[in-house]
Structure formats: C-alpha cells, structure tokens
Design an enzyme around this catalytic site. Structure first.
Site, PDB file in Angstrom:
ATOM      1  N   GLU A  21       0.816  -1.227   0.000  1.00  0.00           N
ATOM      2  CA  GLU A  21       0.000   0.000   0.000  1.00  0.00           C
ATOM      3  C   GLU A  21       0.846   1.273   0.000  1.00  0.00           C
ATOM      4  O   GLU A  21       2.046   1.230   0.285  1.00  0.00           O
ATOM      5  CB  GLU A  21      -0.942   0.014   1.205  1.00  0.00           C
ATOM      6  CG  GLU A  21      -0.223  -0.013   2.544  1.00  0.00           C
ATOM      7  CD  GLU A  21      -1.033   0.631   3.673  1.00  0.00           C
ATOM      8  OE1 GLU A  21      -1.524   1.761   3.505  1.00  0.00           O
ATOM      9  OE2 GLU A  21      -1.133  -0.002   4.743  1.00  0.00           O
ATOM     10  N   LYS A  82      -5.315  10.776   1.223  1.00  0.00           N
ATOM     11  CA  LYS A  82      -5.460   9.424   1.774  1.00  0.00           C
ATOM     12  C   LYS A  82      -6.761   8.864   1.201  1.00  0.00           C
ATOM     13  O   LYS A  82      -7.836   9.417   1.435  1.00  0.00           O
ATOM     14  CB  LYS A  82      -5.510   9.496   3.303  1.00  0.00           C
ATOM     15  CG  LYS A  82      -5.768   8.175   3.998  1.00  0.00           C
ATOM     16  CD  LYS A  82      -5.812   8.382   5.517  1.00  0.00           C
ATOM     17  CE  LYS A  82      -6.467   7.197   6.201  1.00  0.00           C
ATOM     18  NZ  LYS A  82      -6.755   7.461   7.618  1.00  0.00           N
ATOM     19  N   VAL A 102      -5.502   0.396   3.161  1.00  0.00           N
ATOM     20  CA  VAL A 102      -5.692  -1.050   3.017  1.00  0.00           C
ATOM     21  C   VAL A 102      -6.928  -1.328   2.153  1.00  0.00           C
ATOM     22  O   VAL A 102      -6.886  -2.142   1.231  1.00  0.00           O
ATOM     23  CB  VAL A 102      -5.807  -1.734   4.402  1.00  0.00           C
ATOM     24  CG1 VAL A 102      -6.285  -3.173   4.262  1.00  0.00           C
ATOM     25  CG2 VAL A 102      -4.464  -1.687   5.124  1.00  0.00           C
ATOM     26  N   ASP A 134     -16.743   5.287  14.520  1.00  0.00           N
ATOM     27  CA  ASP A 134     -15.534   5.296  13.692  1.00  0.00           C
ATOM     28  C   ASP A 134     -14.983   3.881  13.514  1.00  0.00           C
ATOM     29  O   ASP A 134     -14.246   3.363  14.352  1.00  0.00           O
ATOM     30  CB  ASP A 134     -14.468   6.218  14.309  1.00  0.00           C
ATOM     31  CG  ASP A 134     -13.305   6.462  13.352  1.00  0.00           C
ATOM     32  OD1 ASP A 134     -13.224   5.771  12.314  1.00  0.00           O
ATOM     33  OD2 ASP A 134     -12.477   7.351  13.632  1.00  0.00           O
ATOM     34  N   SER A 136     -13.041   1.594  10.564  1.00  0.00           N
ATOM     35  CA  SER A 136     -12.345   1.708   9.279  1.00  0.00           C
ATOM     36  C   SER A 136     -13.051   0.918   8.172  1.00  0.00           C
ATOM     37  O   SER A 136     -13.548  -0.182   8.392  1.00  0.00           O
ATOM     38  CB  SER A 136     -10.917   1.182   9.431  1.00  0.00           C
ATOM     39  OG  SER A 136     -10.263   1.198   8.185  1.00  0.00           O
ATOM     40  N   ASP A 138     -11.537  -0.574   6.109  1.00  0.00           N
ATOM     41  CA  ASP A 138     -10.714  -1.785   5.930  1.00  0.00           C
ATOM     42  C   ASP A 138     -11.478  -3.052   6.337  1.00  0.00           C
ATOM     43  O   ASP A 138     -11.335  -4.103   5.704  1.00  0.00           O
ATOM     44  CB  ASP A 138      -9.431  -1.711   6.775  1.00  0.00           C
ATOM     45  CG  ASP A 138      -8.478  -0.611   6.322  1.00  0.00           C
ATOM     46  OD1 ASP A 138      -8.742   0.033   5.282  1.00  0.00           O
ATOM     47  OD2 ASP A 138      -7.470  -0.397   7.028  1.00  0.00           O
ATOM     48  N   LYS A 155      -3.409  -2.448  15.588  1.00  0.00           N
ATOM     49  CA  LYS A 155      -2.707  -1.570  16.513  1.00  0.00           C
ATOM     50  C   LYS A 155      -3.513  -1.286  17.772  1.00  0.00           C
ATOM     51  O   LYS A 155      -4.714  -1.080  17.716  1.00  0.00           O
ATOM     52  CB  LYS A 155      -2.408  -0.264  15.789  1.00  0.00           C
ATOM     53  CG  LYS A 155      -1.242   0.444  16.370  1.00  0.00           C
ATOM     54  CD  LYS A 155      -0.885   1.649  15.574  1.00  0.00           C
ATOM     55  CE  LYS A 155       0.290   1.354  14.684  1.00  0.00           C
ATOM     56  NZ  LYS A 155       0.100   1.799  13.352  1.00  0.00           N
TER      57      LYS A 155
HETATM   58  N1  PSU Z   1      -2.146   1.219  10.605  1.00  0.00           N
HETATM   59  C1  PSU Z   1      -0.807   1.385  10.648  1.00  0.00           C
HETATM   60  N2  PSU Z   1      -0.194   2.154   9.721  1.00  0.00           N
HETATM   61  C2  PSU Z   1      -0.885   2.739   8.710  1.00  0.00           C
HETATM   62  C3  PSU Z   1      -2.307   2.541   8.656  1.00  0.00           C
HETATM   63  C4  PSU Z   1      -2.883   1.780   9.619  1.00  0.00           C
HETATM   64  O1  PSU Z   1      -0.175   0.855  11.529  1.00  0.00           O
HETATM   65  O2  PSU Z   1      -0.288   3.435   7.894  1.00  0.00           O
HETATM   66  C5  PSU Z   1      -3.092   3.124   7.522  1.00  0.00           C
HETATM   67  C6  PSU Z   1      -3.486   2.016   6.528  1.00  0.00           C
HETATM   68  O3  PSU Z   1      -3.397   2.522   5.220  1.00  0.00           O
HETATM   69  C7  PSU Z   1      -4.938   1.747   6.893  1.00  0.00           C
HETATM   70  C8  PSU Z   1      -5.389   3.124   7.275  1.00  0.00           C
HETATM   71  O4  PSU Z   1      -5.689   1.210   5.839  1.00  0.00           O
HETATM   72  O5  PSU Z   1      -4.303   3.677   8.001  1.00  0.00           O
HETATM   73  C9  PSU Z   1      -6.648   3.108   8.101  1.00  0.00           C
HETATM   74  O6  PSU Z   1      -7.131   4.407   8.248  1.00  0.00           O
HETATM   75  P1  PSU Z   1      -8.545   4.658   8.930  1.00  0.00           P
HETATM   76  O7  PSU Z   1      -8.365   4.284  10.369  1.00  0.00           O
HETATM   77  O8  PSU Z   1      -8.799   6.116   8.737  1.00  0.00           O
HETATM   78  O9  PSU Z   1      -9.533   3.797   8.230  1.00  0.00           O
HETATM   79 MN    MN Z   2     -12.248   6.242  10.439  1.00  0.00          MN
END
Ligand code: PSU
Ligand code: MN
Length: 301
Positions: A21, A82, A102, A134, A136, A138, A155
């Site tokens: 990614e 992003k 992702v 919230d 993701s 993903d 994480k």
């Molecule tokens: N977790 C990490 N490093 C990252 C991300 C997540 O440890 O860089 C990035 C990935 O691209 C993941 C995105 O898909 O953050 C998720 O963002 P959000 O929580 O806004 O959906």
């Molecule tokens: Mn989000």
C-alpha cells in the site's frame, strides 16, 4: 489501470506477486524513513521469491507496481490524499494523486488479480466506537474483497475486541501466525486468545485456496506478531498510546485524520522507537507474505 510489465508477466504466468500500500508511505511514516522502508520492503519481497507491486493513484491513474521514483514522490510530495474506497472515483475523475489505504489497495489488487497484500497494521474500530461510529472501511473490505492481508495484527490504538467481533460478523478468517495470542502491532501479546492458529506459509496458502474453492468471497487477515527483539516495552507503548489518544480528543481530531495523527504522535512520544518497531514488523510481514504467495502459486499449478 497501469500495471507494470514485470507484474503483468508474473500474473499471466502464475508467478508470485505481493501488493503493497501507499498510505503507509504518505501518511504512516515521516520522510525519508517512509521511502527507505518502502524500498526495503520491496527488496524483502524479492529476496523471498515474489515480485512486489506498490499501489497508488498518480494523476488519476491507479498504478500497480510503482517505480522507485514514484515511490520517492509518494514519500515526499505534500497534499497527497489518503484514499479509501469512497475516495477512489473522486481522485480518478479529478486526476489527483492518492495514497491507497488497506481498503483501496485491496480493491486494486483484486482488480489486477493479486491475491496477497502485505502491510503493517489494518484499520479497525476505534476506541469509543460506541459514540463515534468510527470503524475503518478496511474491515468492510476484508469482508467482501478477495485478498489476503498479512499484518502484524491490529494496533493497540484501536478497540481490538470490537474489531475482532466485527471481523467475525463479516466472516473474515483471522489467522494467528505461530501463536495463540492476537498480535497488537507493537507487541506480541494483546491478551486476546485466538482460535485459528497457523504454523507455516503452506498452511496459510491451503486456507486461502479452500476459501476460494468454496466461493467464500472476502479477505483473510493474517496476524503475524512482531519478532520479540523488535517489540516495544509494554509500559512505554501503552503510555504513549494513552497520551496520544487524549491529545486526539482534546484537539478534536476526527475522521480520516485520526489514524495518521495517532501514528505521528506515538513516534514523537517514544522518541522514534515506535517507528523502528513499525519498520521491522513490516519487513517481517513482507517475508511471510512473499512465502505465502509462492506457496499459493504452487497450489495453483
Ligand atoms: N495502521 C498502521 N499504519 C498505517 C495505517 C494503519 O499501523 O499506515 C493506515 C493504513 O493505510 C490503513 C489506514 O488502511 O491507516 C486506516 O485508516 P482509517 O483508520 O482512517 O480507516
Ligand atoms: Mn475512520
């Protein structure tokens, strides 16, 4: 889409390819470590017998397999968006640059025919999700798009239990590599016991094949724990996470800015140590992902 020649040849000839990614490059790590890491990850994929394909959107064109110069641009150019699923059509139509998360990377990998994707951590349900909603994209993508994501788990900035519940609802197999405890990115132990433990790349490949053979659409999440020698001290990392989460709330940071903000603050609060762990775990995932891709090609012969 622009698929680079080497990747295209590999896909046509059942040779192993691993997708990577670009949000981790543009929004997950500072320059120049982001570019150095992206290059090291590509090298690790090659050393383990597969071809890397870093994915992103350049001037509105999805690129499958960026050149080193393009990776460098993703690392240092400011204002790269992003991009998760919802943003893809906008960035394409407006001919903008987009770093794929992702979710977006899974979509383009699947379109290109790449089955294995390596990253650091996937997004999930944030702490306080009951109030903020919230979650993701993903997770939704893992529920529907046919790509296996090799990660170091989820994480600890997130609500791990809610994240795992959502994955269960969406029918996503979560495979814990060589341990019965869910990996929480910076450490090897979240305290959450896992049911589906896998012990080799061949075993993971056979599970992918079984899922595809029975048309069980959707992704698979592999949780590959960070090697102990690179893991963070529990007290240090948990302290940094709590502090970063508190600041995020105080500063009213919301939506897609939450994850990049937390990642950046945790690096600062740990004096750069969390970044070193992050780099090491992605490289460790690249090694496993490449091996799984190879095994899967063997099974497809
Ligand atoms: N977790 C990490 N490093 C990252 C991300 C997540 O440890 O860089 C990035 C990935 O691209 C993941 C995105 O898909 O953050 C998720 O963002 P959000 O929580 O806004 O959906
Ligand atoms: Mn989000």
């Amino acid at each position: 889409m622009r698929i680079n020649k080497e990747v295209e040849y590999a896909l046509k000839n059942n040779l192993p390819v691993v997708a990577l990614e670009s949000t981790i490059i543009s929004h997950g790590m500072p320059y120049p470590k982001n570019v150095e890491t992206a290059m090291k990850v590509e090298a690790e994929v090659r050393e383990n017998g597969a071809i890397p394909a870093t994915i992103g959107i350049i001037d509105g064109e999805p690129v499958i397999g960026m050149s080193p110069e393009e990776i460098e641009e993703f690392g240092k150019r400011s204002g790269i968006k992003k991009v998760s699923r919802r943003d893809i059509p906008v960035v394409i139509a407006k001919k903008e640059w987009g770093a794929t998360t992702v979710s977006a990377t899974m979509i383009f990998a699947a379109l290109a025919g790449i089955e294995i994707f390596v990253t650091g951590g996937v997004g999930g349900a944030h702490r306080g999700v009951q109030e903020t909603f919230d979650i993701s994209r993903d997770l939704e993508e893992l529920g529907s798009t046919n790509v296996t994501v090799v990660s170091a788990g989820v994480k600890a900035i997130l609500d791990l239990k809610v994240t795992l519940e959502i994955l269960e609802t969406k029918g996503v197999p979560v495979l814990s590599y060589q341990t019965d405890e869910f990996a929480d990115f910076y450490t090897r132990h979240s305290g959450i016991k896992m049911e589906n433990i896998v012990n080799s790349p061949a075993e993971i490949a056979s599970i992918i094949k079984a899922k595809r053979d029975y048309k069980l659409d959707g992704g698979i999440l592999v949780a590959n724990p960070i090697p102990q020698e690179f893991a963070m001290d529990d007290v240090v990392i948990n302290g940094a996470i709590s502090k970063a989460l508190k600041e995020c709330e105080d500063k009213h940071i919301e939506g897609k800015d939450v994850t990049p903000f937390l990642l950046k603050r945790i690096v600062e609060l740990t004096g750069g140590d969390s970044l070193e762990s992050n780099i090491k775990l992605v490289i460790n995932n690249a090694k496993l992902g490449a091996k799984v891709a190879k095994e899967l090609c063997e099974l497809r012969k």
